[in-house]
Design a protein around this motif. Structure first.
Motif, PDB file in Angstrom:
ATOM      1  N   SER A 172     -95.497 -13.234  -9.253  1.00 16.46           N
ATOM      2  CA  SER A 172     -96.275 -14.627  -8.669  1.00 16.46           C
ATOM      3  C   SER A 172     -95.735 -15.582 -10.747  1.00 16.46           C
ATOM      4  O   SER A 172     -96.568 -15.316 -11.201  1.00 16.46           O
ATOM      5  N   CYS A 173     -95.920 -16.720 -10.067  1.00 10.92           N
ATOM      6  CA  CYS A 173     -96.856 -18.103 -11.271  1.00 10.92           C
ATOM      7  C   CYS A 173     -97.677 -18.212 -11.200  1.00 10.92           C
ATOM      8  O   CYS A 173     -98.242 -18.787 -12.251  1.00 10.92           O
ATOM      9  N   SER A 174     -98.986 -18.076 -10.609  1.00  6.39           N
ATOM     10  CA  SER A 174    -100.354 -18.059 -10.221  1.00  6.39           C
ATOM     11  C   SER A 174    -100.919 -16.600 -11.183  1.00  6.39           C
ATOM     12  O   SER A 174    -102.346 -17.403 -11.865  1.00  6.39           O
ATOM     13  N   GLY A 175    -100.156 -15.432 -11.592  1.00  8.26           N
ATOM     14  CA  GLY A 175    -101.045 -14.706 -12.249  1.00  8.26           C
ATOM     15  C   GLY A 175    -100.387 -14.668 -13.651  1.00  8.26           C
ATOM     16  O   GLY A 175     -98.817 -15.296 -13.785  1.00  8.26           O
ATOM     17  N   ALA A 176    -100.488 -13.801 -14.419  1.00  6.82           N
ATOM     18  CA  ALA A 176    -100.304 -13.984 -15.595  1.00  6.82           C
ATOM     19  C   ALA A 176     -98.537 -13.022 -15.631  1.00  6.82           C
ATOM     20  O   ALA A 176     -99.084 -12.204 -14.525  1.00  6.82           O
ATOM     21  N   HIS A 177     -97.874 -13.639 -16.688  1.00  5.50           N
ATOM     22  CA  HIS A 177     -96.490 -13.395 -16.319  1.00  5.50           C
ATOM     23  C   HIS A 177     -95.821 -13.466 -17.974  1.00  5.50           C
ATOM     24  O   HIS A 177     -96.647 -13.997 -18.408  1.00  5.50           O
ATOM     25  N   ASP A 178     -94.994 -12.441 -17.864  1.00  5.31           N
ATOM     26  CA  ASP A 178     -93.914 -12.752 -19.101  1.00  5.31           C
ATOM     27  C   ASP A 178     -93.823 -13.828 -19.443  1.00  5.31           C
ATOM     28  O   ASP A 178     -93.875 -14.400 -20.669  1.00  5.31           O
ATOM     29  N   ALA A 179     -92.442 -14.151 -18.554  1.00  3.00           N
ATOM     30  CA  ALA A 179     -92.353 -16.031 -19.165  1.00  3.00           C
ATOM     31  C   ALA A 179     -91.709 -16.043 -17.675  1.00  3.00           C
ATOM     32  O   ALA A 179     -91.686 -15.675 -16.814  1.00  3.00           O
ATOM     33  N   GLN A 180     -90.992 -17.588 -18.016  1.00  8.85           N
ATOM     34  CA  GLN A 180     -90.590 -18.842 -16.866  1.00  8.85           C
ATOM     35  C   GLN A 180     -89.178 -18.629 -16.739  1.00  8.85           C
ATOM     36  O   GLN A 180     -88.893 -19.088 -18.135  1.00  8.85           O
ATOM     37  N   ILE A 181     -88.187 -18.260 -16.231  1.00  9.05           N
ATOM     38  CA  ILE A 181     -86.726 -18.910 -15.874  1.00  9.05           C
ATOM     39  C   ILE A 181     -86.552 -20.153 -16.219  1.00  9.05           C
ATOM     40  O   ILE A 181     -87.421 -21.325 -15.193  1.00  9.05           O
ATOM     41  N   VAL A 182     -85.824 -21.093 -17.281  1.00  9.55           N
ATOM     42  CA  VAL A 182     -85.715 -22.438 -17.095  1.00  9.55           C
ATOM     43  C   VAL A 182     -84.580 -22.574 -17.147  1.00  9.55           C
ATOM     44  O   VAL A 182     -84.212 -23.762 -17.455  1.00  9.55           O
ATOM     45  N   GLY A 183     -83.706 -21.941 -17.499  1.00  9.17           N
ATOM     46  CA  GLY A 183     -81.921 -22.715 -17.068  1.00  9.17           C
ATOM     47  C   GLY A 183     -80.871 -20.952 -16.578  1.00  9.17           C
ATOM     48  O   GLY A 183     -81.096 -20.746 -16.897  1.00  9.17           O
ATOM     49  N   VAL A 184     -80.279 -21.619 -16.481  1.00 11.22           N
ATOM     50  CA  VAL A 184     -78.887 -20.438 -15.882  1.00 11.22           C
ATOM     51  C   VAL A 184     -77.416 -20.953 -15.317  1.00 11.22           C
ATOM     52  O   VAL A 184     -77.375 -22.143 -15.587  1.00 11.22           O
ATOM     53  N   GLY A 185     -76.854 -20.400 -16.184  1.00 10.15           N
ATOM     54  CA  GLY A 185     -75.371 -21.071 -15.734  1.00 10.15           C
ATOM     55  C   GLY A 185     -73.925 -19.474 -16.436  1.00 10.15           C
ATOM     56  O   GLY A 185     -74.557 -18.389 -15.801  1.00 10.15           O
ATOM     57  N   THR A 186     -72.880 -20.550 -16.120  1.00 12.76           N
ATOM     58  CA  THR A 186     -71.987 -19.181 -15.990  1.00 12.76           C
ATOM     59  C   THR A 186     -71.072 -19.678 -17.014  1.00 12.76           C
ATOM     60  O   THR A 186     -70.448 -20.317 -17.960  1.00 12.76           O
ATOM     61  N   VAL A 187     -70.331 -18.063 -17.803  1.00 13.18           N
ATOM     62  CA  VAL A 187     -69.110 -17.982 -18.696  1.00 13.18           C
ATOM     63  C   VAL A 187     -68.593 -18.805 -18.602  1.00 13.18           C
ATOM     64  O   VAL A 187     -67.640 -17.953 -17.245  1.00 13.18           O
ATOM     65  N   THR A 188     -67.439 -19.518 -19.239  1.00 11.70           N
ATOM     66  CA  THR A 188     -66.073 -20.101 -18.799  1.00 11.70           C
ATOM     67  C   THR A 188     -65.895 -19.932 -20.113  1.00 11.70           C
ATOM     68  O   THR A 188     -65.838 -19.398 -20.819  1.00 11.70           O
ATOM     69  N   SER A 189     -64.395 -19.954 -20.273  1.00 12.75           N
ATOM     70  CA  SER A 189     -62.810 -19.671 -21.077  1.00 12.75           C
ATOM     71  C   SER A 189     -63.689 -20.837 -22.626  1.00 12.75           C
ATOM     72  O   SER A 189     -63.411 -20.626 -23.849  1.00 12.75           O
ATOM     73  N   ASP A 190     -64.033 -22.316 -21.490  1.00 16.49           N
ATOM     74  CA  ASP A 190     -64.351 -23.176 -22.555  1.00 16.49           C
ATOM     75  C   ASP A 190     -65.858 -23.113 -23.678  1.00 16.49           C
ATOM     76  O   ASP A 190     -65.825 -23.162 -24.452  1.00 16.49           O
ATOM     77  N   ASN A 191     -66.417 -22.368 -23.213  1.00 16.00           N
ATOM     78  CA  ASN A 191     -67.567 -22.288 -23.257  1.00 16.00           C
ATOM     79  C   ASN A 191     -68.330 -20.642 -24.027  1.00 16.00           C
ATOM     80  O   ASN A 191     -68.999 -19.890 -24.451  1.00 16.00           O
ATOM     81  N   LEU A 192     -67.094 -19.160 -23.878  1.00 10.71           N
ATOM     82  CA  LEU A 192     -67.373 -18.071 -24.417  1.00 10.71           C
ATOM     83  C   LEU A 192     -67.776 -18.019 -25.106  1.00 10.71           C
ATOM     84  O   LEU A 192     -68.562 -17.499 -25.421  1.00 10.71           O
ATOM     85  N   SER A 193     -67.462 -18.890 -26.874  1.00  7.54           N
ATOM     86  CA  SER A 193     -67.545 -18.495 -28.160  1.00  7.54           C
ATOM     87  C   SER A 193     -68.969 -18.920 -28.077  1.00  7.54           C
ATOM     88  O   SER A 193     -70.355 -18.405 -28.790  1.00  7.54           O
TER      89      SER A 193
END
Length: 254
Positions: A172-193
């Motif tokens: 739960s975000c209302s209690g103490a927690h280590d982190a929060q996810i701010v972005g997700v993505g997929t690896v492609t041949s263009d951004n692999l490096s």
């Protein structure tokens, strides 16, 4: 004294003794015994056969003395299916049927039926517990493939044997927690490096999210995780999150 009924014409001789002329005197009451017109009461079988009786304690339809009842296949099947572990319900049902089929010694294998019922019941309990664990894990464990922006997570980092393994669990975000996810993505041949660098997260975080993070930037650190950081491939997922130091106590993206 004279015989009032007349003289015995044969004299005082006993029956069977030789009479005059060497002849045997016949039986005064008849000749030799004649065979009974109804036959002898003993020799030979009866005209319609003598009645047959089973010895006491023997059924006319049961197995012969000393013969073992047949083994019940249903009871054995219950035991075997129970051992397989994935057919507990079937093993339980067959075990109940086997108990009925082996009643009163009709068939052997009652022990197998009882064992099948016990093992089948245990298999069902284990399956229920595993199902609960799987459902719980599906709702609490965050993987790079199912992570979503805004989820608050606790982080377990394992650095054994030089490997950096990061495990995320939803909380739960209302209690103490280590982190929060701010972005997700997929690896492609263009951004692999680029995807191998934490800086890749800057391309995954929206401008609005960046503004909210900057408003709470004190003590925050940006990090990322993927399925296999040492051998990233096309199709892998990158998850970007901000960690608090100390722990976060609110939803940063509200």
């Amino acid at each position: 004294m004279s015989d009032p009924y007349g003289s015995n014409p044969y004299g005082d001789q006993n029956p069977g003794e030789p009479g005059p002329g060497g002849q045997n005197n016949p039986d005064p009451y008849g000749g030799a015994p004649q065979p009974s017109p109804y036959g002898s009461p003993h020799p030979g079988p009866a005209p319609y056969g003598a009645p047959q009786y089973n010895p006491p304690g023997m059924s006319g339809y049961g197995p012969p003395p000393g013969a073992r009842p047949p083994m019940d296949g249903v009871s054995i099947a219950s035991f075997v299916l129970g051992l397989l572990g994935c057919t507990g319900l079937i093993a339980l049902i067959l075990g109940i049927v086997g108990i009925s089929r082996t009643k009163n010694g009709q068939r052997r294998g009652r022990g197998f039926a009882i064992a099948g019922i016990v093992i089948g019941a245990l298999d069902i309990v284990v399956a229920i517990v595993l199902g609960i664990v799987v459902v719980f894990a599906a709702h609490t464990i965050v993987t790079p493939g199912n992570a979503k922006v805004g989820q608050c997570v606790n982080i377990d980092e394992n650095h054994d044997n030089g490997a950096d393994n990061v495990f995320l669990t939803k909380t739960s975000c209302s209690g103490a927690h280590d982190a929060q996810i701010v972005g997700v993505g997929t690896v492609t041949s263009d951004n692999l490096s680029e995807a191998r660098q934490v800086s890749f997260c800057n391309t995954l975080i929206s401008a609005a999210t960046k503004a909210k993070i900057l408003a709470n930037a004190q003590g925050l650190r940006l990090a990322s995780v993927t399925e296999n950081p040492d051998n990233m491939q096309v199709g892998d997922h990158v998850v970007c999150y901000v960690k608090g130091n100390p722990k976060l106590t609110q939803n940063l993206l509200k």
